[in-house]
Design a protein around this motif. Structure first.
Motif, mmCIF file in Angstrom:
data_model
loop_
_atom_site.group_PDB
_atom_site.id
_atom_site.type_symbol
_atom_site.label_atom_id
_atom_site.label_comp_id
_atom_site.label_asym_id
_atom_site.label_seq_id
_atom_site.Cartn_x
_atom_site.Cartn_y
_atom_site.Cartn_z
ATOM 1 N N LEU A 226 95.890 -58.049 83.747
ATOM 2 C CA LEU A 226 96.951 -57.311 84.421
ATOM 3 C C LEU A 226 97.843 -58.253 85.228
ATOM 4 N N ALA A 227 97.241 -59.255 85.856
ATOM 5 C CA ALA A 227 98.033 -60.221 86.622
ATOM 6 C C ALA A 227 98.984 -60.984 85.715
ATOM 7 N N ARG A 228 98.493 -61.370 84.533
ATOM 8 C CA ARG A 228 99.351 -62.115 83.616
ATOM 9 C C ARG A 228 100.479 -61.221 83.094
ATOM 10 N N TYR A 229 100.171 -59.975 82.801
ATOM 11 C CA TYR A 229 101.219 -59.052 82.352
ATOM 12 C C TYR A 229 102.256 -58.853 83.461
ATOM 13 N N ALA A 230 101.787 -58.616 84.691
ATOM 14 C CA ALA A 230 102.711 -58.362 85.799
ATOM 15 C C ALA A 230 103.600 -59.568 86.060
ATOM 16 N N ALA A 231 103.032 -60.774 85.996
ATOM 17 C CA ALA A 231 103.830 -61.977 86.226
ATOM 18 C C ALA A 231 104.935 -62.097 85.187
ATOM 19 N N LEU A 232 104.620 -61.790 83.928
ATOM 20 C CA LEU A 232 105.623 -61.873 82.873
ATOM 21 C C LEU A 232 106.646 -60.745 82.982
ATOM 22 N N ALA A 233 106.189 -59.536 83.307
ATOM 23 C CA ALA A 233 107.101 -58.394 83.391
ATOM 24 C C ALA A 233 108.067 -58.530 84.554
ATOM 25 N N LEU A 234 107.602 -59.093 85.672
ATOM 26 C CA LEU A 234 108.438 -59.205 86.866
ATOM 27 C C LEU A 234 109.219 -60.506 86.900
ATOM 28 N N GLY A 235 108.851 -61.453 86.040
ATOM 29 C CA GLY A 235 109.578 -62.713 86.022
ATOM 30 C C GLY A 235 109.313 -63.567 87.229
ATOM 31 N N ASP A 236 108.109 -63.471 87.825
ATOM 32 C CA ASP A 236 107.770 -64.386 88.911
ATOM 33 C C ASP A 236 106.584 -65.230 88.474
ATOM 34 N N ARG A 686 120.615 -58.322 97.117
ATOM 35 C CA ARG A 686 119.542 -57.659 96.361
ATOM 36 C C ARG A 686 118.734 -58.674 95.567
ATOM 37 N N TRP A 687 119.446 -59.614 94.952
ATOM 38 C CA TRP A 687 118.770 -60.646 94.159
ATOM 39 C C TRP A 687 117.842 -61.489 95.031
ATOM 40 N N LEU A 688 118.365 -61.999 96.156
ATOM 41 C CA LEU A 688 117.549 -62.872 97.004
ATOM 42 C C LEU A 688 116.404 -62.088 97.632
ATOM 43 N N ASN A 689 116.663 -60.835 97.981
ATOM 44 C CA ASN A 689 115.599 -59.981 98.527
ATOM 45 C C ASN A 689 114.413 -59.906 97.557
ATOM 46 N N ALA A 690 114.723 -59.721 96.256
ATOM 47 C CA ALA A 690 113.657 -59.634 95.254
ATOM 48 C C ALA A 690 112.995 -60.987 95.023
ATOM 49 N N ARG A 691 113.791 -62.057 94.994
ATOM 50 C CA ARG A 691 113.222 -63.381 94.746
ATOM 51 C C ARG A 691 112.284 -63.809 95.879
ATOM 52 N N LEU A 692 112.539 -63.333 97.095
ATOM 53 C CA LEU A 692 111.674 -63.672 98.226
ATOM 54 C C LEU A 692 110.504 -62.714 98.351
ATOM 55 N N GLY A 693 110.448 -61.697 97.481
ATOM 56 C CA GLY A 693 109.327 -60.760 97.505
ATOM 57 C C GLY A 693 109.349 -59.806 98.671
ATOM 58 N N LEU A 694 110.533 -59.477 99.184
ATOM 59 C CA LEU A 694 110.645 -58.590 100.340
ATOM 60 C C LEU A 694 110.806 -57.139 99.901
ATOM 61 N N SER A 695 110.493 -56.224 100.816
ATOM 62 C CA SER A 695 110.745 -54.816 100.554
ATOM 63 C C SER A 695 112.243 -54.595 100.368
ATOM 64 N N GLU A 696 112.567 -53.682 99.490
ATOM 65 C CA GLU A 696 113.965 -53.412 99.175
ATOM 66 C C GLU A 696 114.754 -53.098 100.435
ATOM 67 N N GLY A 697 115.869 -53.797 100.626
ATOM 68 C CA GLY A 697 116.725 -53.553 101.774
ATOM 69 C C GLY A 697 116.374 -54.363 102.999
#
Length: 837
Positions: A226-236, A686-697
């Motif tokens: 599941l970790a490998r799938y999530a890493a690939l699906a989320l692109g991190d 929005r992009w940087l928020n996601a790249r830093l792993g922060l909650s939306e907003g």
């Protein structure tokens, strides 16, 4: 201050972990000031998020004698880590303590709590609270209920139930049975399923860290899959799941076929290099042109498995500039990515290199609760060329290391201290496992056989920017290679560290005391005086206000920074200095990029409280953090290079510009990014928020209220520096209104007018570029992005404007789809996501 959640909810940690220093303080403070809210909070810890109705029903069901005011007290208390109008989330460490009390266990691994017995005898049982929680969260989505269930099963260490939960997530990922909805095309159905799978991958990212240490063989295999799938699906890169275990392998076809389209990918070149002394290293470089490169299924840093011929190998986080020791040296190395793609690297190494005795990796021993800190430090050390492996503390290994054991460093923290205190012994510091690295302000072990093997690094979170980073690296490198300390100055003795006679160690400990909310005012007074005696290193306290480790910079760059700090330097010279720094490589924090390739933002804390808004109106805001400078060309380019204009997630509601993007009028990397509209600024956040792993907003544009408080301070200054305009304090057109002789007719590099900064140290709030704000000009409360085309607010004046437009209370506006070469933007965060500079 609690993080503000978006109305649609945000990322919520499921991890049961020991409380950190702040959480221990907040919990103790609540027990002393509002003890009545503790029983209510304990009733709610099994829910990942707490809605108002759940809060009310819990109080009425289990605390019928209480009144509704108790709900408000908890909602607004320091026990809450994040809140919105729809829900709150408790601090995970506090929730761990309260939940473990319900379960009848010691508070948390690595943490002792004198209040473990504070649960009343007639309090409801864990099972009763679980039944209640399930009844009142039946309306949650299937994903939210899975998260709720796994949280409970992790608390009880129920491996069978955890295994069922992981199976349920994998089954929902694989499910293709949903029919077409009315009027839905096949492509729309596929997009809907992809979004559901991205949501399940995010769920995995939240829950897997909390399951670490609670998995048996069967569930551990599902977790790795599941970790490998999530890493690939989320692109991190998958760092959040811990070190991937075992040899790499491709996803099975039934999962591989369910991956959504990749969000982002990256490409690296690799070279084999060898210093005069030491083993060969793999050096990762940009992949250029048609040269062979490694295709990574995620942005950088990415996970890569490196296996010399005949060896199992290990996983590493790699990015441009990473250096991974080739241990043992080998002419053939297999490189494997998370998706199972493989490359065979053949290196031409001299015979003597192959004969080199490989140094075993340094073991970084840590308490289970300190895994995240240990991982961050290990990644930094690997980037410096030290081979490191993480090793959770095993209390059964008390008989001492063997004679040929690998050298180790033990992270000395509150959790480790409590772990050893519970055993009534202390670590033997004399042998190869005896080096202690103290990263929290906690008592050292008492004097013993290895009293000299103690090193302080209390400001470690700044990593390379830490004042003690060089000394720590040198000491650890020498310890790893030779088993000896570099010198008493670089690695103070245990006695020195305890008594505070080492200057660098004492300064680090004093700064840690300042950060501790529990430090009382008389002690703070004494700390300030002692720092003055030692030489206070904090930025803005001495004469040089630019936060650069000056001693490590070339002389020509130091001279340029000194000129910037001199208020007498005239604007034309400042313009030239900025361009010269761009040519040499501007080293100032907050101007360029971090080591992982993301924008390096210098955050400044703006304390909460009242302030003067516009013509004397008193307003009040909570604490927030604002970027010291506007976003630069170098920082915005990372969004473009990451295909930000092609990713639909960043452009929900904002209008994607055509053509895209427009070049910045002045391309120097340290100048502010101009020629972008309001929609582009929102997409970047929005992009940087996601790249830093922060909650939306969490990371966004500032509102006008926030921008004005940052510029005017609590006293309501007219300009950031005072009441009247001062010539040479900002990049504006002084000639128009007789404000002075200067007009540069262009934007300059950011941060060239530090004497024109705000009371809190925020630069460029007057002049240089006008800055987009989040709200509509006609409505301070209209913050949500939309396609209405309504005017959006602009603040701060620019190089094009006269001094009157640079007043901190001047309100500007324009239509959101327009671009001009005197507009830019800066960032705001509702939570501190980096050490405050």
């Amino acid at each position: 201050m609690p993080q503000t959640l978006p109305e649609t909810g945000g990322e919520r940690p499921v991890t049961w972990r020991a409380p950190n220093t702040l959480e221990r303080f907040l919990l103790q403070d609540a027990r002393e000031r509002w003890p009545e809210i503790i029983p209510l909070a304990r009733l709610l810890v099994l829910a990942p998020r707490i809605e108002p109705l759940l809060l009310r029903n819990a109080r009425q069901r289990f605390l019928p004698a209480s009144d509704a005011e108790l709900e408000s007290q908890l909602w607004l208390s320091g026990l809450v880590a994040a809140r919105s109008t729809r829900e709150i989330v408790l601090h995970p460490g506090i929730a761990c303590v309260l939940a473990a009390q319900l379960a009848g266990a010691r508070s948390c691994p690595g943490h002792q709590d004198e209040h473990d017995s504070e649960v009343a005898e007639d309090a409801p049982s864990l099972e009763a609270i679980w039944t209640f929680t399930c009844e009142h969260t039946r309306h949650w989505s299937a994903e939210d209920r899975l998260e709720r269930d796994l949280r409970y099963h992790a608390l009880r260490a129920d491996s069978a139930a955890i295994n069922e939960g992981l199976e349920a997530i994998l089954a929902r990922i694989a499910d293709e049975s949903e029919p077409l909805a009315a009027g839905e095309t096949s492509e729309q159905r596929r997009s809907r399923l992809d979004q559901r799978r991205i949501g399940l991958a995010r769920l995995a990212k939240r829950v897997l860290p909390g399951l670490r240490g609670r998995l048996d063989g069967c569930s551990a295999e599902k977790a790795r899959l599941l970790a490998r799938y999530a890493a690939l699906a989320l692109g991190d890169g998958g760092d959040w799941s811990g070190e991937p275990v075992g040899a790499p392998e491709a996803l099975p076809d039934w999962l591989k076929g369910r991956l959504p389209p990749p969000m982002a990918q990256s490409r690296l070149g690799v070279e084999v290099r060898r210093d005069d002394a030491g083993p060969p290293v793999l050096h990762f470089v940009p992949a250029t042109g048609e040269e062979a490169g490694i295709e990574l299924p995620s942005p950088l840093p990415g996970r890569l498995h490196i296996a010399p011929a005949g060896h199992v190998g290990a996983w590493h986080a790699v990015k441009i500039g990473s250096r991974v020791p080739l241990s043992p040296p080998s002419r053939s190395v297999r490189l494997t990515t998370l998706n199972g793609s493989q490359w065979e690297l053949v290196a031409e190494l001299p015979a003597e290199a192959l004969e080199t005795q490989a140094q075993p990796p340094l073991l970084l021993v840590h308490a289970q609760a300190d895994f995240e800190q240990a991982r961050a430090i290990a990644e930094w050390l690997r980037g410096q060329g030290i081979a490191v492996e993480l090793a959770p503390e095993a209390m059964e290994r008390r008989d001492g290391p063997s004679a040929n054991a690998a050298r180790a460093v033990r992270l000395w923290t509150q959790a480790m201290h409590d772990l050893w205190a519970a055993s009534t012994t202390e670590p033997d510091q004399a042998g190869p496992e005896g080096f202690l690295l103290r990263i929290e302000s906690v008592d050292a072990p008492s004097l013993g056989t290895g009293a000299g093997h103690l090193l302080d690094w209390l400001d470690w979170r700044r990593l390379a920017e830490s004042a003690g980073a060089d000394g720590v690296f040198q000491a650890l490198d020498d310890w790893w290679r030779t088993g000896k300390l570099s010198s008493p100055e670089e690695a103070p003795s245990g006695a020195e560290a305890r008594d505070g006679t080492s200057r660098s160690a004492e300064i680090a400990r004093l700064l840690a005391e300042i950060e501790d909310p529990a430090t009382e005012p008389p002690r703070r007074l004494a700390i300030g005086d002692r720092l003055a005696e030692l030489g206070d290193p904090r930025p803005g306290v001495g004469t040089i206000e630019i936060e650069v480790p000056v001693s490590s910079l070339p002389q020509d760059i130091r001279a340029l920074l000194d000129e910037i700090a001199d208020p007498g330097t005239e604007p034309p010279r400042r313009l030239a200095i900025g361009d010269e720094l761009a040519r040499l490589g501007d080293p100032r924090p907050g101007v360029g990029l971090r080591s992982d390739g993301l924008p390096d933002i210098a955050w400044v804390e703006i304390p909460g409280g009242p302030f003067i808004y516009q013509d004397g109106e008193t307003r009040k805001l909570p604490t927030f953090w604002i970027a010291r400078y506007p976003v630069t060309n170098a920082q915005y380019q990372t969004f473009i290079d990451d295909r930000g204009y092609e990713e639909p997630r960043w452009w929900v509601d904002p209008v994607r510009p055509e053509p895209q993007p427009s070049p910045s009028r002045w391309p120097q990397p340290n100048r502010p990014r101009t020629d972008l509209d309001w929609y582009e600024a929102v997409a970047f956040t929005r992009w940087l928020n996601a790249r830093l792993g922060l909650s939306e907003g969490s990371l966004r544009l500032p509102t006008e209220l926030e921008w004005e408080k940052a510029a005017r301070g609590e006293q309501g200054r007219i300009y950031p520096w005072g009441v009247e305009y001062r010539s040479g304090h900002a990049n504006v057109n002084e000639k128009v209104a007789g404000g002075g002789p200067w007009y540069l007719a262009q934007a300059t590099a950011v941060g060239l007018y530090p004497h024109g900064g705000s009371p809190d140290g925020v630069d460029d709030l007057a002049g240089n570029v006008l800055e987009w704000c989040l709200n509509k000009h006609g409505d301070l409360t209209a913050l949500t992005p939309d396609n209405s085309g309504d005017r959006r607010a602009l603040r701060g004046g620019s190089w094009f404007d006269d001094p009157d437009f640079a007043r901190a209370d001047d309100r500007g506006w324009y239509l959101p789809e327009f671009r001009l070469n005197y507009w830019g933007f800066r960032l705001l965060s509702s939570v501190p996501i980096e050490p405050v500079r």
